[in-house]
Design a protein around this motif. Structure first.
Motif, PDB file in Angstrom:
ATOM      1  N   LYS A 125       0.836  -1.217   0.000  1.00  0.00           N
ATOM      2  CA  LYS A 125       0.000   0.000   0.000  1.00  0.00           C
ATOM      3  C   LYS A 125       0.861   1.253   0.000  1.00  0.00           C
ATOM      4  CE  LYS A 125      -3.737  -2.247   2.602  1.00  0.00           C
ATOM      5  NZ  LYS A 125      -4.495  -2.246   3.886  1.00  0.00           N
ATOM      6  N   TYR A 126       2.058   1.148   0.581  1.00  0.00           N
ATOM      7  CA  TYR A 126       2.999   2.269   0.586  1.00  0.00           C
ATOM      8  C   TYR A 126       3.789   2.309  -0.729  1.00  0.00           C
ATOM      9  CZ  TYR A 126       2.354   2.014   5.717  1.00  0.00           C
ATOM     10  OH  TYR A 126       1.834   1.973   6.990  1.00  0.00           O
ATOM     11  N   TYR A 127       4.190   1.136  -1.177  1.00  0.00           N
ATOM     12  CA  TYR A 127       5.115   1.014  -2.305  1.00  0.00           C
ATOM     13  C   TYR A 127       4.319   0.776  -3.593  1.00  0.00           C
ATOM     14  CZ  TYR A 127       9.927   0.185  -3.936  1.00  0.00           C
ATOM     15  OH  TYR A 127      11.167   0.284  -4.529  1.00  0.00           O
ATOM     16  N   THR A 128       3.646   1.805  -4.015  1.00  0.00           N
ATOM     17  CA  THR A 128       2.752   1.706  -5.168  1.00  0.00           C
ATOM     18  C   THR A 128       3.480   2.082  -6.460  1.00  0.00           C
ATOM     19  OG1 THR A 128       2.062   4.004  -4.882  1.00  0.00           O
ATOM     20  CG2 THR A 128       0.782   2.312  -3.711  1.00  0.00           C
ATOM     21  N   THR A 129       2.814   1.889  -7.563  1.00  0.00           N
ATOM     22  CA  THR A 129       3.355   2.321  -8.857  1.00  0.00           C
ATOM     23  C   THR A 129       3.605   3.828  -8.846  1.00  0.00           C
ATOM     24  OG1 THR A 129       2.202   0.539 -10.010  1.00  0.00           O
ATOM     25  CG2 THR A 129       2.917   2.415 -11.333  1.00  0.00           C
ATOM     26  N   LYS A 130       2.687   4.564  -8.237  1.00  0.00           N
ATOM     27  CA  LYS A 130       2.839   6.020  -8.128  1.00  0.00           C
ATOM     28  C   LYS A 130       4.068   6.379  -7.303  1.00  0.00           C
ATOM     29  CE  LYS A 130       0.259  10.170  -6.792  1.00  0.00           C
ATOM     30  NZ  LYS A 130      -1.013  10.679  -6.209  1.00  0.00           N
ATOM     31  N   PHE A 131       4.285   5.647  -6.206  1.00  0.00           N
ATOM     32  CA  PHE A 131       5.461   5.874  -5.360  1.00  0.00           C
ATOM     33  C   PHE A 131       6.737   5.689  -6.167  1.00  0.00           C
ATOM     34  CE2 PHE A 131       8.782   4.060  -2.620  1.00  0.00           C
ATOM     35  CZ  PHE A 131       8.893   5.024  -1.638  1.00  0.00           C
ATOM     36  N   LYS A 132       6.796   4.646  -6.973  1.00  0.00           N
ATOM     37  CA  LYS A 132       7.988   4.371  -7.783  1.00  0.00           C
ATOM     38  C   LYS A 132       8.171   5.421  -8.877  1.00  0.00           C
ATOM     39  CE  LYS A 132       6.690  -0.008  -8.349  1.00  0.00           C
ATOM     40  NZ  LYS A 132       6.690  -1.424  -8.794  1.00  0.00           N
ATOM     41  N   GLU A 133       7.092   5.847  -9.467  1.00  0.00           N
ATOM     42  CA  GLU A 133       7.173   6.821 -10.558  1.00  0.00           C
ATOM     43  C   GLU A 133       7.548   8.215 -10.056  1.00  0.00           C
ATOM     44  OE1 GLU A 133       6.840   6.605 -13.957  1.00  0.00           O
ATOM     45  OE2 GLU A 133       6.960   4.439 -13.659  1.00  0.00           O
ATOM     46  N   ASN A 134       7.058   8.568  -8.861  1.00  0.00           N
ATOM     47  CA  ASN A 134       7.247   9.929  -8.359  1.00  0.00           C
ATOM     48  C   ASN A 134       8.604  10.170  -7.696  1.00  0.00           C
ATOM     49  OD1 ASN A 134       4.723  10.567  -9.234  1.00  0.00           O
ATOM     50  ND2 ASN A 134       3.747  10.589  -7.233  1.00  0.00           N
ATOM     51  N   ASN A 135       9.337   9.116  -7.402  1.00  0.00           N
ATOM     52  CA  ASN A 135      10.634   9.258  -6.731  1.00  0.00           C
ATOM     53  C   ASN A 135      11.732   8.720  -7.643  1.00  0.00           C
ATOM     54  OD1 ASN A 135       9.654  10.254  -4.037  1.00  0.00           O
ATOM     55  ND2 ASN A 135       8.557   8.306  -4.111  1.00  0.00           N
ATOM     56  N   LYS A 136      12.499   9.636  -8.230  1.00  0.00           N
ATOM     57  CA  LYS A 136      13.440   9.287  -9.297  1.00  0.00           C
ATOM     58  C   LYS A 136      14.453   8.202  -8.910  1.00  0.00           C
ATOM     59  CE  LYS A 136      13.091  13.597 -11.909  1.00  0.00           C
ATOM     60  NZ  LYS A 136      13.817  14.788 -12.416  1.00  0.00           N
ATOM     61  N   PRO A 137      15.065   8.269  -7.697  1.00  0.00           N
ATOM     62  CA  PRO A 137      16.019   7.204  -7.349  1.00  0.00           C
ATOM     63  C   PRO A 137      15.377   5.816  -7.291  1.00  0.00           C
ATOM     64  CG  PRO A 137      16.369   9.112  -5.951  1.00  0.00           C
ATOM     65  CD  PRO A 137      15.086   9.344  -6.688  1.00  0.00           C
ATOM     66  N   ILE A 138      14.109   5.782  -6.841  1.00  0.00           N
ATOM     67  CA  ILE A 138      13.398   4.495  -6.799  1.00  0.00           C
ATOM     68  C   ILE A 138      13.084   4.026  -8.226  1.00  0.00           C
ATOM     69  CG2 ILE A 138      11.359   3.280  -5.946  1.00  0.00           C
ATOM     70  CD1 ILE A 138      13.243   4.212  -3.720  1.00  0.00           C
ATOM     71  N   LYS A 139      12.645   4.937  -9.046  1.00  0.00           N
ATOM     72  CA  LYS A 139      12.351   4.620 -10.449  1.00  0.00           C
ATOM     73  C   LYS A 139      13.608   4.127 -11.163  1.00  0.00           C
ATOM     74  CE  LYS A 139      10.284   6.661 -14.601  1.00  0.00           C
ATOM     75  NZ  LYS A 139       9.674   7.888 -15.182  1.00  0.00           N
ATOM     76  N   LYS A 140      14.713   4.814 -10.911  1.00  0.00           N
ATOM     77  CA  LYS A 140      15.982   4.429 -11.531  1.00  0.00           C
ATOM     78  C   LYS A 140      16.428   3.049 -11.052  1.00  0.00           C
ATOM     79  CE  LYS A 140      20.740   6.048 -12.173  1.00  0.00           C
ATOM     80  NZ  LYS A 140      21.726   7.110 -11.826  1.00  0.00           N
ATOM     81  N   HIS A 141      16.232   2.771  -9.770  1.00  0.00           N
ATOM     82  CA  HIS A 141      16.611   1.461  -9.229  1.00  0.00           C
ATOM     83  C   HIS A 141      15.879   0.340  -9.967  1.00  0.00           C
ATOM     84  CE1 HIS A 141      17.829  -1.544  -6.220  1.00  0.00           C
ATOM     85  NE2 HIS A 141      16.615  -2.046  -6.431  1.00  0.00           N
ATOM     86  N   HIS A 142      14.592   0.519 -10.161  1.00  0.00           N
ATOM     87  CA  HIS A 142      13.807  -0.540 -10.801  1.00  0.00           C
ATOM     88  C   HIS A 142      14.111  -0.640 -12.295  1.00  0.00           C
ATOM     89  CE1 HIS A 142      11.511  -1.926  -7.381  1.00  0.00           C
ATOM     90  NE2 HIS A 142      11.347  -0.665  -7.008  1.00  0.00           N
ATOM     91  N   ALA A 143      14.558   0.454 -12.886  1.00  0.00           N
ATOM     92  CA  ALA A 143      14.994   0.385 -14.286  1.00  0.00           C
ATOM     93  C   ALA A 143      16.282  -0.426 -14.393  1.00  0.00           C
ATOM     94  CB  ALA A 143      15.202   1.792 -14.832  1.00  0.00           C
ATOM     95  N   ASN A 144      17.154  -0.274 -13.402  1.00  0.00           N
ATOM     96  CA  ASN A 144      18.435  -0.990 -13.404  1.00  0.00           C
ATOM     97  C   ASN A 144      18.295  -2.436 -12.921  1.00  0.00           C
ATOM     98  OD1 ASN A 144      19.782   1.273 -14.322  1.00  0.00           O
ATOM     99  ND2 ASN A 144      20.293   2.002 -12.256  1.00  0.00           N
ATOM    100  N   TYR A 145      17.328  -2.642 -12.002  1.00  0.00           N
ATOM    101  CA  TYR A 145      17.133  -3.976 -11.425  1.00  0.00           C
ATOM    102  C   TYR A 145      15.648  -4.362 -11.534  1.00  0.00           C
ATOM    103  CZ  TYR A 145      21.614  -2.653  -9.364  1.00  0.00           C
ATOM    104  OH  TYR A 145      22.911  -2.222  -9.167  1.00  0.00           O
ATOM    105  N   PRO A 146      15.194  -4.667 -12.748  1.00  0.00           N
ATOM    106  CA  PRO A 146      13.760  -4.904 -12.976  1.00  0.00           C
ATOM    107  C   PRO A 146      13.178  -6.090 -12.218  1.00  0.00           C
ATOM    108  CG  PRO A 146      15.073  -5.516 -14.906  1.00  0.00           C
ATOM    109  CD  PRO A 146      15.990  -4.791 -13.982  1.00  0.00           C
TER     110      PRO A 146
END
Length: 290
Positions: A125-146
């Motif tokens: 509930k905390y770690y949503t798609t919106k959470f990942k999209e809105n926080n660049k370091p988190i978004k970048k992490h998932h791009a590097n480690y899908p």
């Protein structure tokens, strides 16, 4: 329907009919009402009203209302600076302490060996798609480690809300670890630490969301310890909350604590020639001049 919109001329007439003195003149009064707003200022003239018809105490000036408003704004700005420093430090201590206790679990916040199951189950509930999209370091992490479900704690916790950090600390299974973190701040009992943590969050939310600060009272009584002395033993008052904030700030930085405390003293002192405002500072805020 809750009411009908009125123009500034009608608003001013209402205020004067109730006994408010327009000591800054008509044009300045209009300017301020159109700047701050009649509804918002209403929270700050309530303390000067004497009956259910909203009549004002004799001698109440429009400037008194505006000064109370800016006292509230200035105090929120001061406390925001202090709480921001505390919030960053609390995040850091939680990340550092738990990550080093469980180095084999970089996403320990999602591990049921570390956290209570209810927290882990609710974490999506905390770690949503919106959470990942809105926080660049988190978004970048998932791009590097899908293939990663979550980014590691030292990344993830930086972007969670302060309230979520409180919930996460409370959900730790290891009581000794919770005590260790509390002890860092000189607090022996987890119960007391949680109470202080919650108090800081309560004030933080008022400051961050433009709430009414000067007459706020904590929903729960602030715990007593030898660490903090409360004025008149009032453990719900804003002054008591400020003492908790200053206590934590002093653990983090003595110089910063001294600076913030002096800013608060100077702010209150700047109103010492106004009997009405000083009465609010002492009776509602609970401040006692040293």
């Amino acid at each position: 329907m809750g009411g009908i919109a009125t123009n500034v001329e009608i608003q001013i007439q209402k205020l004067t009919d109730r006994g408010l003195e327009l000591d800054w003149g008509l044009e300045k009064t209009k300017e301020i009402l159109l700047d701050i707003g009649y509804y918002r200022l209403g929270f700050y003239w309530n303390p000067f009203e004497i009956d259910k018809n909203h009549n004002f105490k004799k001698g109440t000036k429009f400037s008194d209302v505006v000064k109370l408003y800016y006292l509230d704004v200035d105090l929120k700005n001061i406390l925001n600076k202090a709480i921001n420093r505390i919030e960053i430090n609390l995040r850091t201590q939680l990340i550092y302490s738990v990550s080093n206790k469980y180095p084999e679990y970089p996403t320990w916040f999602a591990n049921k060996k570390v956290m209570y199951p209810n927290f882990v189950d609710d974490f999506p509930k905390y770690y949503t798609t919106k959470f990942k999209e809105n926080n660049k370091p988190i978004k970048k992490h998932h791009a590097n480690y899908p293939n990663d479900i979550y980014a590691p704690a030292w990344k993830t916790l930086e972007f969670l809300s302060f309230g979520s950090i409180y919930t996460m600390y409370n959900a730790l299974r290891n009581e000794d670890l919770k005590i260790q973190i509390a002890n860092y701040y000189g607090v022996k009992k987890v119960k007391v630490f949680l109470n202080y943590f919650k108090t800081i969050i309560f004030i933080r939310n008022i400051c961050a969301h433009s709430g009414l600060l000067f007459d706020c009272n904590t929903p729960k009584e602030i715990e007593t310890t030898p660490l903090i002395q409360f004025n008149n033993n009032n453990r719900h008052s804003l002054d008591s909350s400020i003492k908790v904030i200053l206590y934590f700030l002093e653990i983090i930085s003595t110089d910063r604590k001294i600076k913030i405390e002096q800013e608060i003293i100077d702010l209150f002192k700047s109103h010492e020639d106004n009997v009405l405002i000083i009465s609010i500072i002492t009776k509602k805020i609970g401040y006692v001049k040293k």
